[in-house]
Design an enzyme around this catalytic site. Structure first.
Site, PDB file in Angstrom:
ATOM      1  N   LYS A 136       0.841  -1.211   0.000  1.00  9.42           N
ATOM      2  CA  LYS A 136       0.000   0.000   0.000  1.00  9.42           C
ATOM      3  C   LYS A 136       0.870   1.252   0.000  1.00  9.42           C
ATOM      4  CE  LYS A 136      -0.863   1.739   4.026  1.00  9.42           C
ATOM      5  NZ  LYS A 136      -1.345   2.039   5.386  1.00  9.42           N
ATOM      6  N   SER A 137       1.878   1.260   0.868  1.00 13.43           N
ATOM      7  CA  SER A 137       2.675   2.476   1.034  1.00 13.43           C
ATOM      8  C   SER A 137       3.481   2.790  -0.225  1.00 13.43           C
ATOM      9  CB  SER A 137       3.607   2.325   2.244  1.00 13.43           C
ATOM     10  OG  SER A 137       2.833   2.280   3.425  1.00 13.43           O
ATOM     11  N   ARG A 169      -8.714  11.841  12.665  1.00 15.05           N
ATOM     12  CA  ARG A 169      -7.280  11.543  12.535  1.00 15.05           C
ATOM     13  C   ARG A 169      -6.493  12.846  12.326  1.00 15.05           C
ATOM     14  NH1 ARG A 169      -6.080   6.413   8.932  1.00 15.05           N
ATOM     15  NH2 ARG A 169      -4.127   6.611  10.100  1.00 15.05           N
ATOM     16  N   SER A 201       4.102  10.193  11.011  1.00 15.05           N
ATOM     17  CA  SER A 201       5.213  10.413  10.085  1.00 15.05           C
ATOM     18  C   SER A 201       4.708  10.873   8.724  1.00 15.05           C
ATOM     19  CB  SER A 201       5.996   9.112   9.904  1.00 15.05           C
ATOM     20  OG  SER A 201       5.170   8.157   9.248  1.00 15.05           O
ATOM     21  N   GLU A 215       2.594  -0.090  12.580  1.00 14.78           N
ATOM     22  CA  GLU A 215       1.501  -0.807  11.917  1.00 14.78           C
ATOM     23  C   GLU A 215       1.588  -2.325  12.128  1.00 14.78           C
ATOM     24  OE1 GLU A 215       1.653   0.387   7.741  1.00 14.78           O
ATOM     25  OE2 GLU A 215       3.189  -1.077   7.302  1.00 14.78           O
ATOM     26  N   HIS A 222      -4.923   5.872  14.907  1.00 15.34           N
ATOM     27  CA  HIS A 222      -4.913   5.161  13.627  1.00 15.34           C
ATOM     28  C   HIS A 222      -6.355   4.852  13.198  1.00 15.34           C
ATOM     29  CE1 HIS A 222      -0.491   3.591  13.114  1.00 15.34           C
ATOM     30  NE2 HIS A 222      -0.598   4.894  12.954  1.00 15.34           N
ATOM     31  N   ARG A 267      -6.239   1.727  18.351  1.00 12.10           N
ATOM     32  CA  ARG A 267      -5.784   0.327  18.295  1.00 12.10           C
ATOM     33  C   ARG A 267      -5.408  -0.217  19.672  1.00 12.10           C
ATOM     34  NH1 ARG A 267      -2.492   0.427  12.476  1.00 12.10           N
ATOM     35  NH2 ARG A 267      -4.312  -0.227  11.306  1.00 12.10           N
ATOM     36  N   LYS A 287      -9.326  -2.596   2.929  1.00 13.89           N
ATOM     37  CA  LYS A 287      -8.553  -1.341   2.947  1.00 13.89           C
ATOM     38  C   LYS A 287      -7.176  -1.549   2.316  1.00 13.89           C
ATOM     39  CE  LYS A 287      -7.336   2.434   6.117  1.00 13.89           C
ATOM     40  NZ  LYS A 287      -5.925   2.730   5.934  1.00 13.89           N
TER      41      LYS A 287
HETATM   42  O1  LIG Z   1       3.576   6.582   5.123  1.00 13.13           O
HETATM   43  C1  LIG Z   1       2.993   5.494   5.171  1.00 13.13           C
HETATM   44  O2  LIG Z   1       2.760   4.808   4.150  1.00 13.13           O
HETATM   45  C2  LIG Z   1       2.584   4.983   6.490  1.00 13.13           C
HETATM   46  C3  LIG Z   1       3.121   5.536   7.638  1.00 13.13           C
HETATM   47  C4  LIG Z   1       2.734   5.093   8.997  1.00 13.13           C
HETATM   48  O3  LIG Z   1       1.864   6.078   9.517  1.00 13.13           O
HETATM   49  P1  LIG Z   1       2.033   6.771  10.967  1.00 13.13           P
HETATM   50  O4  LIG Z   1       3.374   7.412  11.017  1.00 13.13           O
HETATM   51  O5  LIG Z   1       0.886   7.721  11.016  1.00 13.13           O
HETATM   52  O6  LIG Z   1       1.910   5.661  11.957  1.00 13.13           O
HETATM   53  C5  LIG Z   1       2.037   3.738   8.976  1.00 13.13           C
HETATM   54  O7  LIG Z   1       1.495   3.437  10.226  1.00 13.13           O
HETATM   55  C6  LIG Z   1       0.964   3.692   7.894  1.00 13.13           C
HETATM   56  O8  LIG Z   1       0.337   2.438   7.890  1.00 13.13           O
HETATM   57  C7  LIG Z   1       1.591   3.895   6.531  1.00 13.13           C
HETATM   58  C1  LIG Z   2      -2.069   3.104   9.964  1.00 13.39           C
HETATM   59  C2  LIG Z   2      -2.369   2.508   8.808  1.00 13.39           C
HETATM   60  O1  LIG Z   2      -2.883   3.107   7.703  1.00 13.39           O
HETATM   61  P1  LIG Z   2      -2.997   4.614   7.193  1.00 13.39           P
HETATM   62  O2  LIG Z   2      -2.226   4.651   5.918  1.00 13.39           O
HETATM   63  O3  LIG Z   2      -4.465   4.830   6.974  1.00 13.39           O
HETATM   64  O4  LIG Z   2      -2.430   5.510   8.250  1.00 13.39           O
HETATM   65  C3  LIG Z   2      -2.154   1.050   8.636  1.00 13.39           C
HETATM   66  O5  LIG Z   2      -2.296   0.581   7.486  1.00 13.39           O
HETATM   67  O6  LIG Z   2      -1.858   0.337   9.622  1.00 13.39           O
END
Ligand SMILES: O=C(O)C1=C[C@@H](OP(=O)(O)O)[C@@H](O)[C@H](O)C1
Ligand SMILES: C=C(OP(=O)(O)O)C(=O)O
Length: 450
Positions: free
Chosen positions: A30-31, A141, A188, A335, A362, A366, A432
């Site tokens: 996803k990221s 959020r 982040s 995560e 989140h 959680r 998701k």
């Molecule tokens: O940049 C990203 O793709 C993500 C950063 C993280 O967010 P947070 O820093 O808000 O935890 C992570 O938890 C999220 O699932 C994906």
């Molecule tokens: C925190 C998460 O997602 P989001 O990209 O919506 O922050 C996650 O996938 O665990």
């Protein structure tokens, strides 16, 4: 926060009567997919994205970019792997054709942190008003870091002084950019969001994080790494720069041909299945080098009792039949917390999971959700100021509520493998980031003798 379980269909979590033995092809990250879409949309030429993740979060990102004028053509090719790639053949490829970004438009962010945070900076570059709205949880959020920073960099944003969604970015086709201070301790993604669009700001950007500890550093490294791969010049703390300061120089971005790695955080439930049943799971295409936080599972699940080997076939993870507790700071890899908590509830000793206070903001809270749901199955979990203390106890069946959180659903499925009678409420929420989860999970168990 009050957790309100909702009443949606129950999915009887499959119980494993033996050690799980399986090879599981885990869908794309996803990221990586959502960063690649943003960077390709901002590039000066078309690009390709191969084996992208198709899930709610990534489809929302693609739809939002289309609404702003970006062309995204989806093809299913018999060989979507880039030349030279070791990835299995087949799958999807998306061609991304950048164009002048324009409004008026409305972006649905759903509950995707990446969409709600990465797109407002890009919207400042559009010509016209871009309204952002999403699921009720998206209003709760944190987004103030992005909104305040963009205002400081020259943007006009109308959020009725809430510092959150819904809001409208009044795009003017360009943004001054420059130096900005933000407190990104709640996510982040504030930093990643500003860096991703910064090559297109007139002066680029200098982001200075001021505040308590920044979570999820691997995700910021992923942002820097992907920016550099499309030709951006980035200075960052880890290559000798000032701590907590990132600089992006303005410049054109290249259109690239990128193959998306499997989502290593979504590999977690499958690796956990091997760990808690004393089985063996192979995840093909596990990258030898990656910025994904899920790569830390190799070390964390080894400490918890398994062993792993990176082979030509992928990551081979083997459970020993014993599961140990762990005392670990998960601030960099937040995560992964729900899946680690589920495994910890089945261990032979206590676990302390630290450094993850920000998980309260989140997809759901959680820490509260894991505590409540594991305890309702007979567990002994307590919330600490920044995490969870988990004392394993014999668990029993019952309904495991998910609060619209994909990782709660997969955590419940891990418990259900070894606890009879666990029913997951709204397993569809896994869409998701992992839409095929129920099929992948039952497919993993075929031949294991459930
Ligand atoms: O940049 C990203 O793709 C993500 C950063 C993280 O967010 P947070 O820093 O808000 O935890 C992570 O938890 C999220 O699932 C994906
Ligand atoms: C925190 C998460 O997602 P989001 O990209 O919506 O922050 C996650 O996938 O665990």
């Amino acid at each position: 926060m009050t957790l309100n379980p909702v009443s949606t269909p129950l999915w009887p979590a499959p119980y494993a009567t033996g050690a799980v033995e399986a090879t599981v092809q885990v869908p794309g990250s996803k990221s990586v997919t959502n960063r690649a879409l943003v960077l390709a949309a901002l590039a000066a030429e078309p690009g390709w994205l191969r084996r992208p993740l198709r899930s709610r979060d990534t489809v929302l990102m693609a739809e939002a970019l289309r609404t702003l004028g970006v062309g995204i053509e989806e093809t299913v090719s018999s060989d979507s792997a880039a030349p030279g790639s070791t990835l299995a053949k087949g799958g999807e490829a998306w061609r991304i054709i950048p164009s002048g970004l324009r409004g008026p438009a409305t972006v649905d962010v759903g509950n995707a942190g990446t969409v709600m945070r990465f797109l407002p900076p890009l919207a400042t570059l559009a010509d016209g008003d871009i309204r952002f709205d999403g699921d009720p949880r998206s209003y709760e959020r944190p987004l103030h870091g992005v909104i305040d920073a963009l205002r400081a960099l020259g943007a006009r944003i109308d959020d009725d002084d809430r510092g959150s969604l819904p809001m409208t970015v009044h795009g003017t086709g360009s943004l001054d950019g420059g130096t900005v201070e933000i407190d990104a301790s709640s996510s982040s993604q504030f930093v990643s969001a500003l860096l991703l669009s910064a090559p297109r700001f007139n002066q680029g950007v200098e982001v200075r994080h001021i505040g308590p500890r920044l979570p999820s550093m691997p995700h910021i490294r992923m942002t820097v790494d992907m920016l550099r791969r499309v030709g951006a010049q980035v200075d960052e703390p880890e290559s000798g720069g000032e701590p907590n300061v990132w600089r992006v120089t303005p410049g054109a971005l290249l259109g690239r041909d990128l193959t998306v790695e499997p989502d290593l955080s979504n590999a977690q439930p499958f690796l956990a299945a091997a760990l808690v049943t004393g089985g063996r799971v192979v995840v093909p295409d596990w990258p030898a080098h990656t910025t994904q936080p899920g790569d830390r599972l190799r070390e964390i699940f080894t400490t918890m009792g398994g062993s792993c080997e990176l082979t030509e076939a992928g990551l081979v993870f083997t459970g020993s039949g014993r599961v140990h507790g762990i005392d670990v700071d998960l601030g960099e890899v937040g995560e992964l917390t729900p899946g680690i908590a589920a495994v910890a509830a089945l261990a032979d000793g206590e676990s302390v999971l630290r450094g993850v206070a920000h998980l309260r903001l989140h997809e759901t809270d959680r820490l509260a959700a894991l505590t409540k749901e594991i305890n309702e199955l007979g567990g002994d979990v307590t919330e600490t100021a920044d995490g969870l203390r988990i004392r394993p106890r014999p668990l029993h069946g019952g309904v495991f509520h998910t609060y619209d959180d994909h990782r709660m659903a997969t955590a419940g499925a891990i418990l259900g493998l070894v606890v009879k009678g666990v029913e997951i409420e709204n397993v569809a929420t896994t869409a998701k980031t992992l839409p095929d989860f129920p099929d992948l999970w039952t497919g993993m168990l075929d031949g294991t003798g459930q």
